[in-house]
Design an enzyme around this catalytic site. Sequence first.
Site, PDB file in Angstrom:
ATOM      1  N   HIS A 129      91.633   5.562   6.519  1.00 34.28           N
ATOM      2  CA  HIS A 129      90.738   4.621   5.848  1.00 34.28           C
ATOM      3  C   HIS A 129      89.648   5.348   5.059  1.00 34.28           C
ATOM      4  O   HIS A 129      88.522   4.860   4.949  1.00 34.28           O
ATOM      5  CB  HIS A 129      90.109   3.671   6.863  1.00 34.28           C
ATOM      6  N   GLU A 134      75.642  22.463  13.557  1.00 36.85           N
ATOM      7  CA  GLU A 134      74.338  22.884  14.065  1.00 36.85           C
ATOM      8  C   GLU A 134      74.139  24.393  13.954  1.00 36.85           C
ATOM      9  O   GLU A 134      73.064  24.850  13.564  1.00 36.85           O
ATOM     10  CB  GLU A 134      74.194  22.494  15.548  1.00 36.85           C
ATOM     11  N   TRP A 180      57.322  24.383  14.697  1.00 32.80           N
ATOM     12  CA  TRP A 180      58.433  23.733  13.999  1.00 32.80           C
ATOM     13  C   TRP A 180      57.779  22.762  13.031  1.00 32.80           C
ATOM     14  O   TRP A 180      57.158  21.792  13.440  1.00 32.80           O
ATOM     15  CB  TRP A 180      59.335  23.010  14.997  1.00 32.80           C
ATOM     16  N   GLU A 215      81.051  15.471  18.986  1.00 29.63           N
ATOM     17  CA  GLU A 215      80.260  16.560  19.545  1.00 29.63           C
ATOM     18  C   GLU A 215      80.748  17.915  19.038  1.00 29.63           C
ATOM     19  O   GLU A 215      79.941  18.805  18.749  1.00 29.63           O
ATOM     20  CB  GLU A 215      80.313  16.510  21.079  1.00 29.63           C
ATOM     21  N   ARG A 275      61.621  26.376  20.923  1.00 31.08           N
ATOM     22  CA  ARG A 275      60.974  25.107  20.584  1.00 31.08           C
ATOM     23  C   ARG A 275      60.454  25.087  19.144  1.00 31.08           C
ATOM     24  O   ARG A 275      60.011  24.055  18.659  1.00 31.08           O
ATOM     25  CB  ARG A 275      59.809  24.848  21.548  1.00 31.08           C
ATOM     26  N   ASN A 327      51.114  20.058  19.186  1.00 30.91           N
ATOM     27  CA  ASN A 327      52.496  19.632  19.048  1.00 30.91           C
ATOM     28  C   ASN A 327      52.485  18.111  18.935  1.00 30.91           C
ATOM     29  O   ASN A 327      51.877  17.439  19.761  1.00 30.91           O
ATOM     30  CB  ASN A 327      53.307  20.069  20.280  1.00 30.91           C
ATOM     31  N   GLY A 328      53.160  17.571  17.915  1.00 28.82           N
ATOM     32  CA  GLY A 328      53.173  16.132  17.721  1.00 28.82           C
ATOM     33  C   GLY A 328      52.888  15.785  16.277  1.00 28.82           C
ATOM     34  O   GLY A 328      52.943  16.644  15.392  1.00 28.82           O
ATOM     35  N   LYS A 382      64.653  22.743  20.080  1.00 28.97           N
ATOM     36  CA  LYS A 382      65.333  22.287  21.287  1.00 28.97           C
ATOM     37  C   LYS A 382      64.881  20.904  21.739  1.00 28.97           C
ATOM     38  O   LYS A 382      65.699  20.044  22.015  1.00 28.97           O
ATOM     39  CB  LYS A 382      65.095  23.309  22.406  1.00 28.97           C
ATOM     40  N   CYS A 422      57.057  22.020  18.848  1.00 29.43           N
ATOM     41  CA  CYS A 422      56.387  23.316  18.795  1.00 29.43           C
ATOM     42  C   CYS A 422      56.146  23.825  20.214  1.00 29.43           C
ATOM     43  O   CYS A 422      56.282  23.100  21.182  1.00 29.43           O
ATOM     44  CB  CYS A 422      55.058  23.191  18.062  1.00 29.43           C
ATOM     45  N   LYS A 447      78.409  20.552  16.971  1.00 25.77           N
ATOM     46  CA  LYS A 447      78.175  21.942  17.360  1.00 25.77           C
ATOM     47  C   LYS A 447      78.425  22.875  16.180  1.00 25.77           C
ATOM     48  O   LYS A 447      77.680  23.815  15.943  1.00 25.77           O
ATOM     49  CB  LYS A 447      79.092  22.335  18.530  1.00 25.77           C
TER      50      LYS A 447
END
Length: 608
Positions: free
Chosen positions: A504, A488, A74, A481, A27, A100-101, A603, A2, A485
């Site tokens: 496989h 996301e 968040w 990666e 955030r 935040n936490g 983020k 947050c 992307k």
Amino acid sequence: MCGIVGYVGPRKAVPILMEGLKRLEYRGYDSAGIALQEPNGLLHEKFAGKISVLDEHLAGRTFDSVCGIAHTRWATHGEPNDTNAHPHTDCHGKIAVVHNGIIENYRALRELLGNKGHRLTTDTDTEVIAHLVEEYYEGNLVEAVRTALSQVEGTYGIAVLSQDSPDEIVVARNGSPLVVGAGDNENLDASDVSALLQHTKQVIYLNDHELAVVTPDGISVSTLENVQVTPKIEEISWSLGQIEKSGYPYFMPKEIPEQPTTIRMATRGRLNHDAGTARLNGIAMNLDELNRINRVIITACGTSWHAALIGEHLLEDVARIPVEVEYASEFRYRSPIVPKDTIVIAISQSGETADTLAAVREAKLKGATVLGIVNVVGSTIARETDAGVYIHAGPEIGVASTKAFTSQITVLALITLLLGRQRNLSLETGRNLIHDLESIPEKAEQILDKTDEIRKLAEEYSKHDNFLYLGRGINFPVALEGALKLKEISYIHAEGYPAAEMKHGPIALIDENMPVVVIALKDAIYDKVVNNIQEIKARRGRVIAIVTEGDEQVCRLADHCIETPHVPGPLTPLLSILPLQLLAYHMAVIRGCNVDQPRNLAKSVTVE
């Protein structure tokens, strides 16, 4: 994850708080709220949705407040709605808290407070802090916060207001970042320096278990046990322009083209051509110890974990040091074996990633020397590791990391060069690696010039809901990666696989509706990747190939080719990732997604 911002001083607080919130929206953007010290008492407003919703409710109203706190959320506990938005208040609305936490013992605290007559009305863990402060408040806000936090288990960065203390903000941290900005007859606090940069570059990073009293006249720091601390004031090196969009629709298309510059920044002043090695002042003091190591553990999360996998290839292939890569979220819980001849490298863009920070602490408990690779100067991981290297990528605001990833790889290449030359890497090989590193930025620019070509490709494939990404060797992590992307920011299901593993299992998915992105650069296993492409085409799969410039063989097989300039194998990820970043970006835009604020993501992941 947050965002927190607070202000106290002579100016009107609302514009400063709202501007700070907007800089912190990356955030968290589930809800937003504000608490103000108004002449008639504490005023608080909070709403679900983006900060613009709060902004609309405040528009046209006059506020006299010169002291306030604000928050963008968040969600962790309780769905994003008006009730669960921060700030949270006590029973009488006289104490306000933003947080935040995660408070791990909040259920027990809720029961305790309920038995004492407190009325808790939200689904959040945060609300218990406001009521604990109320429970212990006897006219001294600082002591009430101190006592309240002694009952709390978990992580927090908090800011607290009391109606009875109109020119005072009390802030504290444990495991969640909080920074205090020192101004001229005014002071601020925030969870990230970007919220402070317009008003001051002088900041104090709070350490865990520290509390600060912020007033217009000064900043007083102490431990939670009430031991006074002399704070260290540091200067932010970023400029305001670096955290603004500068005319771009999103931060991501601004940050992707910055990579030639950020790769140069990661190497600037760090290359010793004569000796064919790297100068890394951040770990120079540990060189003797580094020379004795026989094993490296790299720990990270998300995109940084993919960079770590590339670092594994670099260190093993070039420096000939055995490497193990660990998810930071798993490292601390599986009782890892860390022998004395092992060094642990922790990678985190923000330097605040909760799982990675926990892994750092676990490694140190086991007696390991821990190096940090971080972007944010003064961040917790930077302070708690024994030594380290900054990547110097500048502020990265887009939630989906791009320039930090390539800067992390660059720094890992520098560490490889340094350790390799300390061992058996020849002078000639070291000089060649330096030459190749210095050629990367110009070659990266050539790929970035293909954005129109890649956008047309994205238009053709944007309606597909599933993708497979394949790579081998050092480019397998690039496939991971690239897939990350895409999922996301465009919400397309994508999976990265080693190309040889396709047969496989994943080959069962391949048909004309399954696009496959293959990294097929000319290297030692090029022929094997060509065989994998033929297997895909035999099943009517559609192939988008990332190839070395001039490769006619793969381009005859593939449906589409994106050419990249030649660079020797160990450094190919610095180029092969760029078209995949651009492809993901254009796919997301075409599908109408918010590129900078993908759903459910934030983020800086500062909670477990």
